[in-house]
Structure formats: C-alpha cells, structure tokens
Design a protein around this motif. Structure first.
Motif, PDB file in Angstrom:
ATOM      1  N   SER A  89     -26.174 -24.638  11.526  1.00  0.00           N
ATOM      2  CA  SER A  89     -25.541 -24.526  12.815  1.00  0.00           C
ATOM      3  C   SER A  89     -26.029 -25.744  13.696  1.00  0.00           C
ATOM      4  N   GLU A  90     -24.459 -27.046  13.050  1.00  0.00           N
ATOM      5  CA  GLU A  90     -24.374 -27.847  14.043  1.00  0.00           C
ATOM      6  C   GLU A  90     -23.666 -28.032  15.221  1.00  0.00           C
ATOM      7  N   GLY A  91     -23.684 -27.554  15.904  1.00  0.00           N
ATOM      8  CA  GLY A  91     -22.359 -27.476  17.163  1.00  0.00           C
ATOM      9  C   GLY A  91     -22.306 -26.360  17.922  1.00  0.00           C
ATOM     10  N   GLY A  92     -21.388 -26.409  18.869  1.00  0.00           N
ATOM     11  CA  GLY A  92     -21.198 -24.854  19.544  1.00  0.00           C
ATOM     12  C   GLY A  92     -20.249 -24.177  18.743  1.00  0.00           C
ATOM     13  N   TRP A  93     -19.152 -24.847  17.617  1.00  0.00           N
ATOM     14  CA  TRP A  93     -17.880 -24.334  17.591  1.00  0.00           C
ATOM     15  C   TRP A  93     -18.428 -23.638  16.459  1.00  0.00           C
ATOM     16  N   ARG A  94     -19.787 -24.134  15.713  1.00  0.00           N
ATOM     17  CA  ARG A  94     -20.209 -23.307  14.682  1.00  0.00           C
ATOM     18  C   ARG A  94     -20.722 -22.252  15.060  1.00  0.00           C
ATOM     19  N   ALA A  95     -21.802 -22.150  15.854  1.00  0.00           N
ATOM     20  CA  ALA A  95     -22.299 -20.949  17.160  1.00  0.00           C
ATOM     21  C   ALA A  95     -21.154 -20.292  17.262  1.00  0.00           C
TER      22      ALA A  95
ATOM     23  N   GLU B 225     -13.744 -19.253   3.959  1.00  0.00           N
ATOM     24  CA  GLU B 225     -13.275 -18.976   5.928  1.00  0.00           C
ATOM     25  C   GLU B 225     -13.333 -20.414   5.970  1.00  0.00           C
ATOM     26  N   ASP B 226     -13.535 -20.960   7.333  1.00  0.00           N
ATOM     27  CA  ASP B 226     -12.746 -21.991   7.826  1.00  0.00           C
ATOM     28  C   ASP B 226     -12.135 -23.517   7.397  1.00  0.00           C
ATOM     29  N   ARG B 227     -13.369 -23.407   5.838  1.00  0.00           N
ATOM     30  CA  ARG B 227     -13.098 -24.897   5.054  1.00  0.00           C
ATOM     31  C   ARG B 227     -12.204 -24.933   3.966  1.00  0.00           C
ATOM     32  N   ARG B 228     -11.277 -25.463   3.843  1.00  0.00           N
ATOM     33  CA  ARG B 228     -10.607 -25.373   2.152  1.00  0.00           C
ATOM     34  C   ARG B 228     -11.138 -26.276   1.175  1.00  0.00           C
TER      35      ARG B 228
ATOM     36  N   ASP C 185      -5.382 -25.572  10.013  1.00  0.00           N
ATOM     37  CA  ASP C 185      -4.865 -26.635   9.302  1.00  0.00           C
ATOM     38  C   ASP C 185      -5.635 -28.291   9.479  1.00  0.00           C
ATOM     39  N   PHE C 186      -5.769 -28.452   9.042  1.00  0.00           N
ATOM     40  CA  PHE C 186      -6.938 -29.710   9.237  1.00  0.00           C
ATOM     41  C   PHE C 186      -6.102 -30.838   9.685  1.00  0.00           C
ATOM     42  N   ALA C 187      -5.383 -30.849   8.417  1.00  0.00           N
ATOM     43  CA  ALA C 187      -4.447 -32.256   8.604  1.00  0.00           C
ATOM     44  C   ALA C 187      -3.310 -32.248  10.101  1.00  0.00           C
TER      45      ALA C 187
ATOM     46  N   SER D 146     -14.236 -31.095   3.547  1.00  0.00           N
ATOM     47  CA  SER D 146     -12.107 -30.677   4.395  1.00  0.00           C
ATOM     48  C   SER D 146     -11.975 -30.938   5.349  1.00  0.00           C
ATOM     49  N   ALA D 147     -12.641 -30.851   6.583  1.00  0.00           N
ATOM     50  CA  ALA D 147     -12.537 -31.044   8.639  1.00  0.00           C
ATOM     51  C   ALA D 147     -12.075 -32.329   8.280  1.00  0.00           C
ATOM     52  N   ALA D 148     -12.970 -32.752   7.851  1.00  0.00           N
ATOM     53  CA  ALA D 148     -13.615 -34.370   7.927  1.00  0.00           C
ATOM     54  C   ALA D 148     -12.285 -35.373   7.213  1.00  0.00           C
TER      55      ALA D 148
ATOM     56  N   ASP E 134      -8.979 -33.947   6.001  1.00  0.00           N
ATOM     57  CA  ASP E 134      -7.840 -34.020   5.885  1.00  0.00           C
ATOM     58  C   ASP E 134      -7.722 -34.315   7.609  1.00  0.00           C
ATOM     59  N   ARG E 135      -8.211 -34.446   8.636  1.00  0.00           N
ATOM     60  CA  ARG E 135      -8.773 -34.783  10.369  1.00  0.00           C
ATOM     61  C   ARG E 135      -8.499 -35.842   9.608  1.00  0.00           C
ATOM     62  N   GLY E 136      -8.863 -36.751   9.094  1.00  0.00           N
ATOM     63  CA  GLY E 136      -8.743 -38.419   8.834  1.00  0.00           C
ATOM     64  C   GLY E 136      -7.094 -38.738   8.067  1.00  0.00           C
TER      65      GLY E 136
ATOM     66  N   ASN F  19     -21.668 -36.806  10.911  1.00  0.00           N
ATOM     67  CA  ASN F  19     -22.151 -35.814  10.839  1.00  0.00           C
ATOM     68  C   ASN F  19     -22.466 -34.222  11.332  1.00  0.00           C
ATOM     69  N   TRP F  20     -21.071 -34.463  12.919  1.00  0.00           N
ATOM     70  CA  TRP F  20     -20.977 -33.267  13.508  1.00  0.00           C
ATOM     71  C   TRP F  20     -22.034 -33.341  14.818  1.00  0.00           C
ATOM     72  N   SER F  21     -22.665 -34.614  14.724  1.00  0.00           N
ATOM     73  CA  SER F  21     -23.994 -34.162  15.891  1.00  0.00           C
ATOM     74  C   SER F  21     -23.096 -34.973  16.866  1.00  0.00           C
TER      75      SER F  21
ATOM     76  N   GLN G 165     -13.640 -36.924  15.675  1.00  0.00           N
ATOM     77  CA  GLN G 165     -13.592 -34.835  15.051  1.00  0.00           C
ATOM     78  C   GLN G 165     -14.001 -34.392  15.227  1.00  0.00           C
ATOM     79  N   ASN G 166     -15.638 -34.626  16.127  1.00  0.00           N
ATOM     80  CA  ASN G 166     -15.516 -32.369  17.015  1.00  0.00           C
ATOM     81  C   ASN G 166     -15.802 -32.981  18.213  1.00  0.00           C
ATOM     82  N   ASP G 167     -15.910 -31.780  19.253  1.00  0.00           N
ATOM     83  CA  ASP G 167     -16.600 -32.180  20.173  1.00  0.00           C
ATOM     84  C   ASP G 167     -17.856 -32.639  21.056  1.00  0.00           C
TER      85      ASP G 167
ATOM     86  N   VAL H 209     -12.412 -32.835  18.792  1.00  0.00           N
ATOM     87  CA  VAL H 209     -11.163 -31.389  18.575  1.00  0.00           C
ATOM     88  C   VAL H 209     -12.390 -30.627  17.945  1.00  0.00           C
ATOM     89  N   ASP H 210     -11.479 -28.966  18.629  1.00  0.00           N
ATOM     90  CA  ASP H 210     -12.611 -27.781  18.577  1.00  0.00           C
ATOM     91  C   ASP H 210     -12.166 -27.186  19.842  1.00  0.00           C
ATOM     92  N   ALA H 211     -12.137 -27.662  20.994  1.00  0.00           N
ATOM     93  CA  ALA H 211     -12.055 -27.201  22.582  1.00  0.00           C
ATOM     94  C   ALA H 211     -12.833 -26.372  22.447  1.00  0.00           C
TER      95      ALA H 211
HETATM   96  O1  AHR Z   1     -14.569 -26.714  10.151  1.00  0.00           O
HETATM   97  C1  AHR Z   1     -14.639 -27.092  11.711  1.00  0.00           C
HETATM   98  C2  AHR Z   1     -15.297 -28.174  12.001  1.00  0.00           C
HETATM   99  O2  AHR Z   1     -16.352 -27.892  11.581  1.00  0.00           O
HETATM  100  C3  AHR Z   1     -15.540 -27.975  13.278  1.00  0.00           C
HETATM  101  O3  AHR Z   1     -14.176 -29.115  13.993  1.00  0.00           O
HETATM  102  C4  AHR Z   1     -17.025 -28.988  13.307  1.00  0.00           C
HETATM  103  O4  AHR Z   1     -17.479 -29.097  14.770  1.00  0.00           O
HETATM  104  C5  AHR Z   1     -18.283 -27.366  13.076  1.00  0.00           C
HETATM  105  O5  AHR Z   1     -19.193 -28.526  12.556  1.00  0.00           O
END
Ligand code: AHR
Length: 357
Positions: A77-83, A155-158, A173-175, A207-209, A211-213, A234-236, A260-262, A288-290
């Motif tokens: 539960s690392e933030g708004g996106w995950r919630a 789901e979410d992460r490849r 598509d994180f890339a 994968s999110a980290a 591929d975005r990188g 660490n997304w925090s 790499q995230n909000d 990233v996230d919006a």
């Molecule tokens: O996998 C998506 C990523 O995971 C989001 O960008 C990040 O906020 C979340 O923790």
C-alpha cells in the motif's frame, strides 16, 4: 470336391487377413518431409506439446462471476495509485458478485511468494491474480498453480516468465510511459543550456521501474538530457524526499527531476522547497501516475507534468478471468489506455474535480 472347398476356404482367409492388415496397421515408414519445409526460427513460440494455459474450470462453458473465487496478491500500500488499484478490485468484486480473497504482500517478495503458495493450496480459490513485486522468480509457482488447475492473471506489473504459464497480463506499457516522460521533459527543458536531470526510481526489481527507466533513456537522447543522479525512492514520498535532500546537499545544479511515480515527486517537491528552491520553476518536476494529488500539485504550480498510469484495472482483469474460466484463449497482453496531463492545461481544474483517486 474336398480339395476345392479347402482351396476356397484358404483363399478367403488370406484375402481377409490382407484387408485387415491394410486397414489397421501403422505405416512402416515415416512420411517424407515436404520439400520446402523450413527449420523453425530460434524465437519460435513454445512447443505445441505444451498444455493450453487454461482448459477452463469445471463450470465451463457456463461459468458466471459467482463461480469465481479470486485470490489477489497485491504488492502493498505504497501510495495513492496503489490505494486506487486495491479499491478497484474490492469494489468491482462486490458489484460483480464474485468472491475476493485479498492478500497484502507488504512490499516483501518472500511474503508475496508465500501468499502465492497459500492460494495454490486453498481449495476454494480457482483464480490467482498477481501484481508482482519483482519481474523474475515466478516460474516455479506458476507451474505449481497450473498443475493445480488454477487460472493465473497477471495485473499491473509484467513478469519475465513463459506466457504458457499464465492466462494473460493486463497492465500498462511502462516503457511507453518512460518515453512519454522523456518527451515531456525535453519540452520542459527546451531552451535550457544545461539539461541535468535527477531520476527517482521505484522498486528497482519491478517492471514499472525497469521499463520506465529504459523508456526515459531511449527518449531523452532526442534533446540531450543528462541523468546525473539516479536512485531508488521505493515509490514512497518519504524516501523520495530523503534521496532528494541528500542530492541537494551535494549540488543544486539540476534543471529537472523525473520521479517514476507521483509519491516520490511529492517528496522531491518538499525537499526543494525546504532547500529554498521553487519546484516547477527553478527545477521542472515530472512524475508518473496522474493521481488526484498530482493534479493538486499542478494547480499549485509545483508539478509540471504527470504521465498517466491507469490503476482501475479490476473490471478488465475479472472479465479476463471469467473468459479463461470458460476455456477461452486470451491475448498475452492487454495494455491500458493512458494519457499525459500538463500544468498549463486550460481544463486542469475540471479534470482535477473529476479525479476520484
Ligand atoms: O506499477 C505501478 C506503480 O506502482 C505506480 O506507478 C506506483 O505508484 C505504484 O506503486
């Protein structure tokens, strides 16, 4: 007369045995290969002997949502996106009338693998949904799940595992997100003599980290961006702030921050303000996230751009699970549709008001 009868009888027996052997026996020689047969390419799809990913559940072809008992392995539960992602799974399960068993991996890979085993052994669970903390190390449990007749949807992460071991992957598509981020950073730094950028990286094995990188690096060459610092937050927000503070102590020569995230972007904004810099002006900030928080930061002029990553994946995931339960073959990957939002968007307030996460 007797001789003639005997001769006729023998003739009939021989003829019958000839007919039987022609119909029933295997050909003695392998059929010749067609003259133009080509050797299979090295990258060819897995062998045809591999069992199909899902043969469907016992209820196929008439499975309903009420037949599904889904074990969902969330990252944490690392933030708004995950919630928002978690809420999407819980709310949609209720709406559709399926049973959801939720497992919080607390951002700990060992816990996530243990949870996977738990769902494999749970006789009620017939579908496992995985939001993988890391890309690698899944083959063994996926094979176990397949052997146990469970459907697996990523789901979410490849992940890096053979597609024959799961039904489908539904996520971003994180890339592409990384390439969009680089394109936007190029616009933000247009005209700037120096283009020094700091990168706040997510969980490094995800994968999110990764591929975005990679996407950002591919895109940044177009305008001469230089990444001078890159480290995980660490997304925090807390860690994003700490990392930025440490960098600021070494140097303030930075024109852009790619978070790499909000959440990590919010941390960077705080660190810049405390160091006497104006985020969004002195240093351009892109994340990233919006999420709703990113829109508020853009309205305050502190965040310049946010690249969208859609967390509301549950309706698609559950539909895919149902189709797999009914024995349907699914595409290997269903990418989400996503946009880009900028602080100078004339409709920013309206978009912000409509943002539910
Ligand atoms: O996998 C998506 C990523 O995971 C989001 O960008 C990040 O906020 C979340 O923790």
């Amino acid at each position: 007369m007797n001789k003639k009868l005997l001769f006729n009888f023998l003739a009939v027996v021989m003829l019958a045995s000839l007919i039987l052997s022609a119909c029933g026996s295997a050909p003695t020689e392998a059929p010749a290969a067609p003259a133009e047969t080509e050797a299979p390419a090295a990258t060819e799809a897995p062998a045809a002997t591999e069992a199909p990913v899902t043969a469907g559940l016992a209820c196929a072809p008439n499975c309903q949502y009420s037949d599904l008992v889904i074990g969902f392995l969330q990252t944490g539960s690392e933030g708004g996106w995950r919630a928002a992602n978690t809420a999407s799974f819980k709310e949609t399960a209720e709406q559709l009338g399926l049973t959801l068993k939720f497992y919080d991996s607390q951002n700990d890979l060992a816990k996530q693998v243990a949870g996977f085993h738990q769902f494999i052994q749970d006789p009620e669970v017939n579908v496992i949904v995985l939001a993988a903390l890391e890309t690698t190390g899944w083959e063994e449990v996926l094979q176990e799940a397949k052997d146990a007749g469970k459907i697996v949807v990523i789901e979410d992460r490849r992940i890096d595992a053979p597609e024959t071991l799961y039904s489908t992957y539904i996520g971003s598509d994180f890339a592409l997100e990384g390439r969009k981020a680089a394109e936007e950073m190029c616009k933000l730094l247009e005209g700037s003599e120096s283009k020094k950028v700091w990168e706040l990286v997510g969980n490094v094995g995800s994968s999110a980290a990764k591929d975005r990188g990679q996407g950002f690096r591919e895109g940044m060459t177009a305008c001469g961006i230089e990444i001078v610092n890159s480290q995980t937050g660490n997304w925090s927000a807390t860690e994003g702030k700490q990392v930025t503070e440490a960098w600021l102590k070494e140097s303030k020569d930075v024109q852009g921050i790619f978070a790499q995230n909000d959440e990590m972007g919010f941390g960077a904004i705080e660190a810049l303000k405390e160091a006497g810099l104006v985020p969004g002006v002195d240093v351009k900030i892109l994340s990233v996230d919006a999420t709703a928080g990113a829109f508020k930061a853009m309205l305050a002029g502190e965040l310049n751009v946010t690249v969208e990553c859609n967390p509301l994946l549950a309706p698609q995931v559950y539909e895919a699970a149902l189709n797999a339960a009914n024995g349907e073959e699914l595409p290997a990957w269903v990418p989400s549709q996503e946009g880009v939002f900028r602080s100078d968007d004339p409709n920013l307030q309206e978009i912000t008001d409509g943002r539910t996460y």
